[in-house]
Design a protein around this motif. Structure first.
Motif, mmCIF file in Angstrom:
data_model
loop_
_atom_site.group_PDB
_atom_site.id
_atom_site.type_symbol
_atom_site.label_atom_id
_atom_site.label_comp_id
_atom_site.label_asym_id
_atom_site.label_seq_id
_atom_site.Cartn_x
_atom_site.Cartn_y
_atom_site.Cartn_z
ATOM 1 N N GLY A 77 63.543 -37.524 -135.360
ATOM 2 C CA GLY A 77 63.930 -37.421 -134.022
ATOM 3 C C GLY A 77 62.752 -37.549 -132.832
ATOM 4 O O GLY A 77 63.270 -38.157 -131.781
ATOM 5 N N VAL A 78 62.090 -36.717 -133.128
ATOM 6 C CA VAL A 78 61.080 -36.693 -131.963
ATOM 7 C C VAL A 78 60.482 -38.260 -131.778
ATOM 8 O O VAL A 78 60.378 -38.754 -130.606
ATOM 9 C CB VAL A 78 59.751 -35.773 -132.507
ATOM 10 N N LEU A 79 60.214 -38.947 -132.869
ATOM 11 C CA LEU A 79 59.720 -40.383 -132.544
ATOM 12 C C LEU A 79 60.757 -41.215 -132.164
ATOM 13 O O LEU A 79 60.341 -42.227 -131.336
ATOM 14 C CB LEU A 79 59.228 -40.674 -134.014
ATOM 15 N N ALA A 80 62.001 -40.938 -132.326
ATOM 16 C CA ALA A 80 63.201 -41.867 -132.154
ATOM 17 C C ALA A 80 63.089 -41.749 -130.483
ATOM 18 O O ALA A 80 63.449 -42.672 -129.669
ATOM 19 C CB ALA A 80 64.336 -41.696 -132.536
ATOM 20 N N ILE A 81 63.192 -40.407 -130.114
ATOM 21 C CA ILE A 81 63.294 -39.776 -128.645
ATOM 22 C C ILE A 81 62.280 -40.607 -127.684
ATOM 23 O O ILE A 81 62.357 -40.903 -126.728
ATOM 24 C CB ILE A 81 63.528 -38.608 -128.634
ATOM 25 N N VAL A 82 61.016 -40.332 -128.248
ATOM 26 C CA VAL A 82 59.651 -40.882 -127.517
ATOM 27 C C VAL A 82 59.750 -42.501 -127.567
ATOM 28 O O VAL A 82 59.627 -43.125 -126.365
ATOM 29 C CB VAL A 82 58.421 -40.619 -128.443
ATOM 30 N N ASP A 83 60.438 -43.300 -128.614
ATOM 31 C CA ASP A 83 60.495 -44.658 -128.147
ATOM 32 C C ASP A 83 61.419 -45.067 -127.227
ATOM 33 O O ASP A 83 61.387 -45.769 -126.421
ATOM 34 C CB ASP A 83 60.857 -45.157 -129.720
ATOM 35 N N ALA A 84 62.600 -44.149 -127.250
ATOM 36 C CA ALA A 84 63.834 -44.361 -126.478
ATOM 37 C C ALA A 84 63.175 -44.071 -124.954
ATOM 38 O O ALA A 84 63.502 -45.056 -123.931
ATOM 39 C CB ALA A 84 65.019 -43.469 -126.553
ATOM 40 N N VAL A 85 62.497 -43.209 -124.643
ATOM 41 C CA VAL A 85 62.067 -42.904 -123.114
ATOM 42 C C VAL A 85 61.082 -43.693 -122.748
ATOM 43 O O VAL A 85 60.990 -44.322 -121.733
ATOM 44 C CB VAL A 85 61.357 -41.509 -123.242
ATOM 45 N N SER A 86 60.391 -44.329 -123.879
ATOM 46 C CA SER A 86 59.393 -45.666 -123.356
ATOM 47 C C SER A 86 59.990 -46.886 -122.874
ATOM 48 O O SER A 86 59.693 -47.636 -121.888
ATOM 49 C CB SER A 86 58.306 -45.610 -124.565
ATOM 50 N N ARG A 87 61.194 -47.074 -123.676
ATOM 51 C CA ARG A 87 61.921 -48.333 -123.318
ATOM 52 C C ARG A 87 62.736 -48.033 -122.111
ATOM 53 O O ARG A 87 62.845 -48.848 -121.345
ATOM 54 C CB ARG A 87 63.002 -48.530 -124.303
ATOM 55 N N ALA A 88 62.909 -46.672 -121.757
ATOM 56 C CA ALA A 88 63.811 -46.523 -120.581
ATOM 57 C C ALA A 88 63.013 -46.434 -119.268
ATOM 58 O O ALA A 88 63.643 -46.879 -118.094
ATOM 59 C CB ALA A 88 64.555 -45.164 -120.656
ATOM 60 N N VAL A 89 61.812 -46.449 -119.297
ATOM 61 C CA VAL A 89 60.814 -46.358 -117.988
ATOM 62 C C VAL A 89 59.555 -47.227 -118.398
ATOM 63 O O VAL A 89 58.459 -46.828 -118.574
ATOM 64 C CB VAL A 89 60.423 -44.987 -117.935
ATOM 65 N N PRO A 90 59.823 -48.541 -118.694
ATOM 66 C CA PRO A 90 58.753 -49.538 -118.914
ATOM 67 C C PRO A 90 57.677 -49.551 -117.753
ATOM 68 O O PRO A 90 58.012 -49.284 -116.632
ATOM 69 C CB PRO A 90 59.672 -50.716 -118.852
ATOM 70 N N GLY A 91 56.458 -49.621 -118.292
ATOM 71 C CA GLY A 91 55.423 -49.793 -117.156
ATOM 72 C C GLY A 91 54.939 -48.426 -116.670
ATOM 73 O O GLY A 91 53.856 -48.395 -116.105
ATOM 74 N N ARG A 92 55.498 -47.302 -117.404
ATOM 75 C CA ARG A 92 55.060 -46.160 -116.989
ATOM 76 C C ARG A 92 54.772 -45.452 -118.522
ATOM 77 O O ARG A 92 55.627 -45.526 -119.133
ATOM 78 C CB ARG A 92 55.997 -45.144 -116.274
ATOM 79 N N GLU A 93 53.748 -44.725 -118.366
ATOM 80 C CA GLU A 93 53.165 -43.957 -119.858
ATOM 81 C C GLU A 93 53.811 -42.659 -119.682
ATOM 82 O O GLU A 93 53.021 -41.757 -118.946
ATOM 83 C CB GLU A 93 51.857 -44.174 -120.127
ATOM 84 N N PRO A 94 54.669 -42.280 -120.435
ATOM 85 C CA PRO A 94 55.253 -40.619 -120.362
ATOM 86 C C PRO A 94 54.309 -39.751 -120.901
ATOM 87 O O PRO A 94 53.566 -40.019 -121.885
ATOM 88 C CB PRO A 94 56.571 -40.696 -121.088
ATOM 89 N N ILE A 95 54.450 -38.716 -120.370
ATOM 90 C CA ILE A 95 53.291 -37.452 -120.983
ATOM 91 C C ILE A 95 54.590 -36.490 -121.428
ATOM 92 O O ILE A 95 55.579 -36.206 -120.730
ATOM 93 C CB ILE A 95 52.252 -36.709 -120.045
ATOM 94 N N TYR A 96 54.178 -35.703 -122.589
ATOM 95 C CA TYR A 96 55.240 -34.857 -123.019
ATOM 96 C C TYR A 96 54.542 -33.434 -123.187
ATOM 97 O O TYR A 96 53.550 -33.036 -123.487
ATOM 98 C CB TYR A 96 55.765 -35.316 -124.435
ATOM 99 N N TRP A 97 55.551 -32.220 -122.742
ATOM 100 C CA TRP A 97 55.216 -31.137 -122.624
ATOM 101 C C TRP A 97 55.318 -30.610 -124.215
ATOM 102 O O TRP A 97 56.124 -30.966 -124.941
ATOM 103 C CB TRP A 97 56.097 -30.070 -121.820
ATOM 104 N N GLY A 98 54.098 -29.669 -124.542
ATOM 105 C CA GLY A 98 54.256 -29.257 -126.086
ATOM 106 C C GLY A 98 54.606 -27.843 -126.059
ATOM 107 O O GLY A 98 54.359 -27.139 -124.995
ATOM 108 N N THR A 99 54.776 -27.611 -127.321
ATOM 109 C CA THR A 99 54.861 -25.811 -127.578
ATOM 110 C C THR A 99 54.004 -25.101 -127.454
ATOM 111 O O THR A 99 53.847 -23.932 -127.262
ATOM 112 C CB THR A 99 55.866 -25.504 -128.866
ATOM 113 N N ASP A 100 52.658 -25.775 -127.320
ATOM 114 C CA ASP A 100 51.248 -25.078 -127.168
ATOM 115 C C ASP A 100 51.165 -25.132 -125.475
ATOM 116 O O ASP A 100 49.964 -24.334 -125.090
ATOM 117 C CB ASP A 100 50.228 -25.745 -127.563
#
Length: 350
Positions: A77-100
């Motif tokens: 699920g995480v990998l699928a969501i990461v791919d979806a976000v990247s496709r939704a905002v092309p040209g911008r490299e998203p960063i993700y907040w972690g549980t750490d």
């Protein structure tokens, strides 16, 4: 990374039933989207939501939708969501907040997917903890599906759990909210027309109907995302609640439906108060301050009042950030944290 101090941010919170986003100019929006029904359309849905905002340079994201049963595992699920976000905002490299409690780039999340799973509450708790001047506090974020109950001590998050399972075990996560929770999941029976009455174990009504009847949710005639597919208005909420006790509108007056709703609301309130006390007793004792947010901020305020009492303080994110940002509180918190990250990087570079 773009180190410009003028960079604009969009925070995106990908939930299983709702997509939420917040812009660094203060705007925030929530868009219903059932990921488990249309996982292949997730990127399109995110893009539709982000298109409603002014231009933005950078993206910070978090998620809870990895638990949807359209994914075989949370990792998938995480990998699928990461791919979806990247496709939704092309040209911008998203960063993700972690549980750490840190941001991670896409490559880091792809190598350790679970670091980004169900991490949105950590972002909100980290920002909220700054608002209480070191006093013992609890964050109460009530959404449509779940409630976060996060203790805060000495200005830091004092939660014992990190994963959903751990948080369910500690009482810091309650899988109940003010929208999607089936009424039959709240209790086995409720009083109806003066008698204890068993509830149908069916998805006839949800807590959205409870709060439509009680006036806490505004009617939305065009919204048919209800248990029976009819509009989200009190008239049909009454019908849906009636079926919970094997009745219909002929045998369930408006007063009867309000009585059922009042009883269901009390059960949910008591459950949240009990879980919050359990979470606090093991960490901070009695909280002096309660921070409240979410689409169910109205219920969070009532939980807060029972926890801190008349001598305590209730801080509402709706008052500080606005109602839309309170609803999308985790996305708003992401923007705060991401802007600070950029400022710190600029300071280090200087």
């Amino acid at each position: 990374m773009n180190d410009s101090k003028n960079a604009t941010w969009l925070g995106i919170d990908v939930g299983g039933a709702n997509l939420k986003a917040a812009h660094s100019d203060g705007q925030a929006r929530t868009s219903p989207f059932a990921v488990w029904k249309e996982p292949k359309r997730l990127a399109e849905a995110i893009a539709e939501l982000t298109a409603l905002f002014p231009p933005f340079d950078r993206v910070a994201a978090t998620m809870t939708a990895e638990l949807c049963d359209c994914y075989a595992t949370k990792r998938e699920g995480v990998l699928a969501i990461v791919d979806a976000v990247s496709r939704a905002v092309p040209g911008r490299e998203p960063i993700y907040w972690g549980t750490d409690g840190r941001f991670h780039d896409v490559d880091a999340v792809r190598s350790r997917p679970l670091i980004a799973a169900a991490s949105n509450w950590v972002a909100l708790a980290a920002v909220s903890a700054r608002l209480v001047d070191g006093r013992s506090a609890i964050l109460i974020d009530v959404g449509s599906t779940t409630t976060d109950l996060i203790p805060v001590a000495d200005g830091l998050v004092a939660a014992r759990g990190r994963t959903d399972t751990e948080r369910l075990q500690t009482g810091e996560l309650v899988y109940a909210g003010v929208g999607r929770t089936p009424v039959c999941a709240l209790a086995a029976e409720l009083p109806f027309q003066g008698k204890p009455t068993g509830l149908a174990a069916e998805l006839f009504a949800t807590t959205r109907d409870v709060y439509l009847m009680l006036g806490d949710h505004a009617p939305v005639p065009d919204d048919r995302g209800t248990a029976d597919g009819r509009p989200a208005v009190p008239e049909f909420a009454r019908d849906r609640l009636a079926r919970m006790v094997g009745a219909d509108r002929d045998g369930c007056s408006e007063a009867d439906a309000r009585g059922l709703a009042t009883a269901a609301d009390r059960v949910l309130l008591d459950r949240l108060v009990q879980s919050a006390r359990r979470a606090c007793e093991a960490t901070i004792g009695g909280p002096k301050v309660a921070l409240v947010s979410g689409s169910g901020e109205f219920l969070a305020r009532r939980v807060a009042s029972e926890l801190v009492g008349p001598s305590g303080e209730v801080v509402a994110m709706g008052d500080l950030w606005g109602a839309a940002a309170s609803d999308a509180a985790c996305a708003h918190a992401l923007v705060v944290l991401a802007r600070e990250l950029l400022e710190n990087q600029d300071a280090s570079a200087g």
